[in-house]
Design a protein around this motif. Structure first.
Motif, PDB file in Angstrom:
ATOM      1  N   ASN A  39      46.367  37.594  45.654  1.00 28.13           N
ATOM      2  CA  ASN A  39      45.154  38.283  46.124  1.00 28.13           C
ATOM      3  C   ASN A  39      45.495  39.303  47.222  1.00 28.13           C
ATOM      4  N   ILE A  40      46.506  39.001  48.033  1.00 30.39           N
ATOM      5  CA  ILE A  40      46.902  39.947  49.095  1.00 30.39           C
ATOM      6  C   ILE A  40      47.431  41.224  48.432  1.00 30.39           C
ATOM      7  N   TYR A  41      48.173  41.061  47.337  1.00 24.95           N
ATOM      8  CA  TYR A  41      48.706  42.209  46.606  1.00 24.95           C
ATOM      9  C   TYR A  41      47.549  43.143  46.205  1.00 24.95           C
ATOM     10  N   LYS A  42      46.497  42.544  45.662  1.00 27.06           N
ATOM     11  CA  LYS A  42      45.363  43.366  45.186  1.00 27.06           C
ATOM     12  C   LYS A  42      44.656  44.050  46.355  1.00 27.06           C
ATOM     13  N   ILE A  43      44.561  43.341  47.470  1.00 24.75           N
ATOM     14  CA  ILE A  43      43.892  43.926  48.648  1.00 24.75           C
ATOM     15  C   ILE A  43      44.715  45.118  49.158  1.00 24.75           C
ATOM     16  N   LEU A  44      46.016  44.917  49.273  1.00 25.27           N
ATOM     17  CA  LEU A  44      46.881  45.979  49.804  1.00 25.27           C
ATOM     18  C   LEU A  44      46.816  47.215  48.907  1.00 25.27           C
ATOM     19  N   LYS A  45      46.739  46.981  47.628  1.00 21.82           N
ATOM     20  CA  LYS A  45      46.691  48.091  46.661  1.00 21.82           C
ATOM     21  C   LYS A  45      45.487  49.003  46.931  1.00 21.82           C
ATOM     22  N   TYR A  46      44.370  48.397  47.338  1.00 20.65           N
ATOM     23  CA  TYR A  46      43.167  49.190  47.588  1.00 20.65           C
ATOM     24  C   TYR A  46      43.060  49.710  49.013  1.00 20.65           C
ATOM     25  N   LYS A  99      30.121  30.562  38.773  1.00 26.34           N
ATOM     26  CA  LYS A  99      30.683  29.359  38.138  1.00 26.34           C
ATOM     27  C   LYS A  99      32.193  29.516  37.900  1.00 26.34           C
ATOM     28  N   ASN A 100      32.580  30.704  37.515  1.00 25.86           N
ATOM     29  CA  ASN A 100      33.955  30.929  37.079  1.00 25.86           C
ATOM     30  C   ASN A 100      34.920  31.074  38.259  1.00 25.86           C
ATOM     31  N   LYS A 101      36.007  30.289  38.265  1.00 25.90           N
ATOM     32  CA  LYS A 101      36.980  30.291  39.369  1.00 25.90           C
ATOM     33  C   LYS A 101      37.546  31.681  39.615  1.00 25.90           C
ATOM     34  N   LYS A 102      37.844  32.370  38.517  1.00 22.22           N
ATOM     35  CA  LYS A 102      38.462  33.694  38.588  1.00 22.22           C
ATOM     36  C   LYS A 102      37.522  34.678  39.307  1.00 22.22           C
ATOM     37  N   ASN A 103      36.210  34.533  39.009  1.00 25.91           N
ATOM     38  CA  ASN A 103      35.250  35.426  39.662  1.00 25.91           C
ATOM     39  C   ASN A 103      35.169  35.148  41.160  1.00 25.91           C
ATOM     40  N   ILE A 104      35.297  33.895  41.542  1.00 23.95           N
ATOM     41  CA  ILE A 104      35.260  33.545  42.972  1.00 23.95           C
ATOM     42  C   ILE A 104      36.450  34.200  43.674  1.00 23.95           C
ATOM     43  N   TYR A 105      37.566  34.123  43.022  1.00 27.89           N
ATOM     44  CA  TYR A 105      38.796  34.733  43.532  1.00 27.89           C
ATOM     45  C   TYR A 105      38.586  36.242  43.757  1.00 27.89           C
ATOM     46  N   ASP A 106      37.956  36.870  42.762  1.00 28.81           N
ATOM     47  CA  ASP A 106      37.710  38.323  42.857  1.00 28.81           C
ATOM     48  C   ASP A 106      36.715  38.653  43.970  1.00 28.81           C
ATOM     49  N   ILE A 107      35.729  37.776  44.162  1.00 29.92           N
ATOM     50  CA  ILE A 107      34.755  38.008  45.244  1.00 29.92           C
ATOM     51  C   ILE A 107      35.486  37.963  46.595  1.00 29.92           C
ATOM     52  N   GLY A 108      36.394  36.996  46.729  1.00 29.70           N
ATOM     53  CA  GLY A 108      37.184  36.877  47.968  1.00 29.70           C
ATOM     54  C   GLY A 108      37.996  38.137  48.230  1.00 29.70           C
ATOM     55  N   ILE A 109      38.587  38.668  47.169  1.00 27.78           N
ATOM     56  CA  ILE A 109      39.405  39.888  47.302  1.00 27.78           C
ATOM     57  C   ILE A 109      38.518  41.067  47.728  1.00 27.78           C
ATOM     58  N   GLU A 110      37.391  41.207  47.040  1.00 24.12           N
ATOM     59  CA  GLU A 110      36.488  42.333  47.362  1.00 24.12           C
ATOM     60  C   GLU A 110      36.002  42.263  48.796  1.00 24.12           C
ATOM     61  N   TRP A 111      35.689  41.043  49.233  1.00 23.17           N
ATOM     62  CA  TRP A 111      35.191  40.879  50.604  1.00 23.17           C
ATOM     63  C   TRP A 111      36.278  41.283  51.610  1.00 23.17           C
TER      64      TRP A 111
END
Ligand code: FAD
Length: 311
Positions: free
Chosen positions: A302-309, A264-276
Motif C-alpha cells: 500500500n505504501i508503494y501505491k501511495i508513493l506513486k501518487y 464488505k470486500n477486504k480489497k476495497n477496504i485496503y484501497d480506501i486506506g490507500i486513498e485516505w
C-alpha cells in the motif's frame, strides 16, 4: 547525512522516509529486501528500522503443549541497517529503546553505529510487554526516552569523546501518548526530550491532519522548534478500526470509519486506506510539510501505491 540536514536541504522540496520492521525470528531477510527493492524506485531520504523488546510468546513444545517464553521476536536492527547502507547507500535510522540498557551498553551500541557510518538514531522508551509485564526498568536502567536522549547528547557534546556525533530523533504524539493524563503533560515531557538534545520528532500515526497541525502549533507555543515529521499509516483492515485506537490512543475520523464499515470486500477496504493516506499526504504537502514518514508495518504494497501518487 543527518536527518536534520535532509530536511534543510534545498535541492528537493518534498521528501519521504519509511519505517521497516526486522523479520520475525526464524524468517528470511530476503523478503525484507524484496519489499525494499520496490520502494527504492521513489528514492526515500532515509529508512528507519524498528527495535523490538523481548516479548512473551507461546512456543509449542515437543509434547504439543504451549509454553510461555520470553524472546526477541524481531532481532537484527543494526545488521539490517548495515545491509541497507551497503545495498542502497541510503541513510538509516536504527531505533533504540530503553529496556535493559546501561551506560556501557549504550556506549557500545554507539561505537558499533559509528563504525558503520551511522549518525542518526531514534531514541524511545519502548512499549509494555504483552501478558501483563509493565515497563518497570530495574535500578540503574533508563526509564524514559528522555534519559537516553540526555545520555547520548552528553556524549555528543564531550569534546574528547570522538565516537558520538548523533542526530537524535524522538517520538511525539499528536493525540497524546496512551499513558499520559493529558496532552499538556505529554508536551511537557516532550519538551524535556528536546531540551536534553533531541534534534527532530517523528509523530505517531494520525488519520486526521487537523490533529497534526494543532500538535505542531501547540509545540511551537511551548517553545519546541525542532522539525516535527508527520507519521502516516494507511488503514488496511476493518479490525484496525478498533485495534489502532486502543493500542495507540488515536482517533479515526467518522467519515473514514463509515466508509470502511459499509464495505464488505477486504480489497476495497485496503484501497480506501490507500486513498485516505494519499489525501492526507497531499494535504500535508500543500501545507508545506517538507517530509512525510510512512509506517509500512511489514506490508509495503500500500505504501508503494501511495508513493506513486504523491511523490
Ligand atoms: P517517553 O518519551 O519516555 O514517554 C513515555 C510516557 O511517559 C509518556 O506518557 C510521557 O508523557 C511520560 N513521560 C516521559 N518522561 C517522563 C518523566 N520524566 N516523568 C514522568 N512521565 C514521563 N517502540 C518500540 O518498542 N520499538 C520501536 O522501534 C518503536 N518505534 C517507534 C517509532 C515512533 C515514530 C513512535 C511514535 C513510536 C515508536 N515505538 C516503538 C513506540 C514507543 O516505544 C511507545 O509509544 C512507548 O510507549 C513510548 O515511547 P516514548 O519514547 O515516546 O516514551
Amino acid at each position: 547525512m543527518k536527518i536534520t540536514d535532509h530536511i534543510l536541504c534545498k535541492k528537493k522540496n518534498s521528501l519521504f522516509s519509511f519505517e521497516i520492521l526486522p523479520p520475525l525470528i526464524g524468517k528470511n531477510i530476503k523478503n525484507t529486501f524484496f519489499n525494499l527493492d520496490r520502494l527504492m524506485e521513489f528514492k526515500p531520504s532515509f529508512i528507519n528500522v524498528t527495535y523490538h523488546n523481548k516479548e512473551f510468546i507461546f512456543l509449542k513444545q515437543k509434547n504439543g503443549l504451549l509454553k510461555l517464553k520470553k524472546i526477541s521476536k524481531r532481532p537484527g536492527t543494526i545488521s539490517i541497517c548495515a545491509t541497507i547502507i551497503d545495498k542502497y547507500q541510503l541513510d538509516v535510522v536504527p531505533h533504540i529503546i530503553c529496556k535493559n540498557l546501561n551506560k556501557k551498553i549504550v556506549e557500545n551500541i554507539l561505537i558499533d553505529l559509528n563504525f558503520l557510518g551511522i549518525n542518526n538514531i531514534l531514541l524511545l522508551r519502548g512499549d509494555n510487554l504483552k501478558y501483563g509485564e509493565k515497563f518497570f526498568p530495574k535500578k540503574n536502567k533508563y526509564k524514559y526516552a528522555y534519559d537516553l536522549v540526555k545520555l547520548v547528547n552528553n556524549l555528543n557534546i564531550k569534546k574528547n569523546y570522538p565516537i558520538s556525533d548523533f542526530c537524535i530523533g524522538v517520538a511525539g504524539y499528536p493525540e497524546k501518548h496512551i499513558e499520559s493524563p493529558n496532552i499538556e503533560s505529554d508536551l511537557f515531557f516532550l519538551k524535556k526530550k528536546v531540551e536534553s538534545g533531541a534534534n527532530y520528532i517523528i509523530t505517531q500515526m494520525f488519520f486526521d491532519n487537523k490533529k497534526y497541525f494543532s500538535f505542531v502549533k501547540k509545540c511551537r507555543i511551548e517553545g519546541i522548534h525542532i522539525p516535527i515529521i508527520p507519521g502516516i499509516k494507511p488503514i488496511s483492515s476493518k479490525k484496525q478500526l478498533n485495534s489502532l485506537p486502543s493500542k495507540f490512543y488515536l482517533s479515526i475520523p467518522n467519515e473514514l470509519v463509515k466508509e470502511i464499515k459499509k464495505t464488505k470486500n477486504k480489497k476495497n477496504i485496503y484501497d480506501i486506506g490507500i486513498e485516505w493516506a494519499i489525501h492526507q499526504s497531499k494535504e500535508l504537502k500543500n501545507y508545506g510539510t517538507k517530509i512525510i514518514h510512512y509506517y509500512t508495518m511489514d506490508k509495503p504494497e500500500n505504501i508503494y501505491k501511495i508513493l506513486k501518487y504523491v511523490f
